[in-house]
Motif scaffolding. Structure first.
Motif, PDB file in Angstrom:
ATOM      1  N   MET A   1      43.113 -60.817 -16.286  1.00 38.21           N
ATOM      2  CA  MET A   1      43.164 -60.144 -15.093  1.00 38.21           C
ATOM      3  C   MET A   1      42.380 -60.906 -13.994  1.00 38.21           C
ATOM      4  O   MET A   1      42.574 -60.874 -12.641  1.00 38.21           O
ATOM      5  N   VAL A   2      41.453 -61.665 -14.452  1.00 36.72           N
ATOM      6  CA  VAL A   2      40.459 -62.645 -13.252  1.00 36.72           C
ATOM      7  C   VAL A   2      41.436 -63.629 -12.462  1.00 36.72           C
ATOM      8  O   VAL A   2      41.142 -63.806 -11.503  1.00 36.72           O
ATOM      9  N   LYS A   3      42.509 -63.982 -13.223  1.00 33.87           N
ATOM     10  CA  LYS A   3      43.282 -64.956 -12.424  1.00 33.87           C
ATOM     11  C   LYS A   3      44.113 -64.498 -11.177  1.00 33.87           C
ATOM     12  O   LYS A   3      44.604 -65.208 -10.330  1.00 33.87           O
ATOM     13  N   ASN A   4      44.338 -63.049 -11.096  1.00 30.25           N
ATOM     14  CA  ASN A   4      44.902 -62.348 -10.226  1.00 30.25           C
ATOM     15  C   ASN A   4      43.749 -62.089  -8.810  1.00 30.25           C
ATOM     16  O   ASN A   4      44.439 -61.915  -7.777  1.00 30.25           O
ATOM     17  N   LEU A   5      42.679 -62.257  -9.206  1.00 27.33           N
ATOM     18  CA  LEU A   5      41.933 -61.921  -8.177  1.00 27.33           C
ATOM     19  C   LEU A   5      41.768 -62.931  -6.995  1.00 27.33           C
ATOM     20  O   LEU A   5      41.893 -62.446  -5.645  1.00 27.33           O
ATOM     21  N   LEU A   9      42.495 -61.585  -3.020  1.00 31.01           N
ATOM     22  CA  LEU A   9      41.752 -61.849  -1.892  1.00 31.01           C
ATOM     23  C   LEU A   9      42.291 -62.660  -0.965  1.00 31.01           C
ATOM     24  O   LEU A   9      42.135 -62.373   0.352  1.00 31.01           O
ATOM     25  N   ALA A  10      43.085 -63.396  -1.190  1.00 28.82           N
ATOM     26  CA  ALA A  10      44.027 -64.075  -0.256  1.00 28.82           C
ATOM     27  C   ALA A  10      44.790 -63.462   0.564  1.00 28.82           C
ATOM     28  O   ALA A  10      44.990 -63.572   1.720  1.00 28.82           O
ATOM     29  N   LEU A  43      50.655 -56.469   3.531  1.00 30.93           N
ATOM     30  CA  LEU A  43      49.811 -57.366   2.827  1.00 30.93           C
ATOM     31  C   LEU A  43      48.437 -56.810   2.760  1.00 30.93           C
ATOM     32  O   LEU A  43      47.860 -56.931   1.435  1.00 30.93           O
ATOM     33  N   ASN A  44      47.960 -56.023   3.487  1.00 32.13           N
ATOM     34  CA  ASN A  44      46.373 -55.621   3.420  1.00 32.13           C
ATOM     35  C   ASN A  44      46.590 -54.144   2.539  1.00 32.13           C
ATOM     36  O   ASN A  44      45.928 -54.307   1.469  1.00 32.13           O
ATOM     37  N   GLY A  50      46.055 -53.711  -5.099  1.00 32.00           N
ATOM     38  CA  GLY A  50      46.044 -54.596  -6.294  1.00 32.00           C
ATOM     39  C   GLY A  50      44.456 -54.882  -6.796  1.00 32.00           C
ATOM     40  O   GLY A  50      44.281 -54.886  -8.011  1.00 32.00           O
ATOM     41  N   LEU A  51      43.682 -54.902  -5.832  1.00 33.60           N
ATOM     42  CA  LEU A  51      42.218 -54.916  -6.100  1.00 33.60           C
ATOM     43  C   LEU A  51      41.641 -53.906  -6.762  1.00 33.60           C
ATOM     44  O   LEU A  51      40.781 -53.717  -7.817  1.00 33.60           O
ATOM     45  N   ILE A  52      42.115 -52.553  -6.241  1.00 31.85           N
ATOM     46  CA  ILE A  52      41.795 -51.242  -6.888  1.00 31.85           C
ATOM     47  C   ILE A  52      42.232 -51.112  -8.630  1.00 31.85           C
ATOM     48  O   ILE A  52      41.582 -50.924  -9.457  1.00 31.85           O
ATOM     49  N   LEU A  53      43.551 -51.610  -8.851  1.00 29.86           N
ATOM     50  CA  LEU A  53      44.158 -51.719  -9.932  1.00 29.86           C
ATOM     51  C   LEU A  53      43.276 -52.553 -10.795  1.00 29.86           C
ATOM     52  O   LEU A  53      43.005 -52.371 -12.166  1.00 29.86           O
ATOM     53  N   HIS A  54      42.976 -53.703 -10.090  1.00 31.44           N
ATOM     54  CA  HIS A  54      42.221 -54.733 -11.073  1.00 31.44           C
ATOM     55  C   HIS A  54      40.991 -54.355 -11.474  1.00 31.44           C
ATOM     56  O   HIS A  54      40.719 -54.653 -12.591  1.00 31.44           O
TER      57      HIS A  54
END
Length: 62
Positions: A1-5, A9-10, A43-44, A50-54
Motif C-alpha cells: 500500500m505504501v507505493k500508492n501514497l 498525495l500528488a 482529483l481532490n 484514497g488516503l482514507i482507504l490507504h
C-alpha cells in the motif's frame, strides 16, 4: 500500500493547486473554467478517499 501514497498525495496537490490557480486567474472563459473546476474537485475528492482507504487498510493489516 505504501507505493500508492505518493500518487495520492500528488493527486491532492495537483487538485489543490489547480483550484488555487483557477480562482486566482484574472479571467478564463466559461468553457475552460468549469471543466477545470470539476476536474480539480474530482482529483481532490478521489485523493482524499484514497488516503482514507490507504490508512484504514494499514490500520486493519497492522
Amino acid at each position: 500500500m505504501v507505493k500508492n501514497l505518493p500518487l495520492l498525495l500528488a493527486m491532492i496537490a495537483i487538485g489543490g493547486s489547480a483550484t488555487l490557480i483557477i480562482n486566482q486567474t484574472a479571467y478564463l472563459p466559461d468553457i475552460l473554467f468549469w471543466p477545470l473546476v470539476v476536474l480539480s474537485v474530482i482529483l481532490n475528492i478521489w485523493g482524499v478517499i484514497g488516503l482514507i482507504l490507504h490508512f484504514w487498510v494499514r490500520k486493519v493489516e497492522g
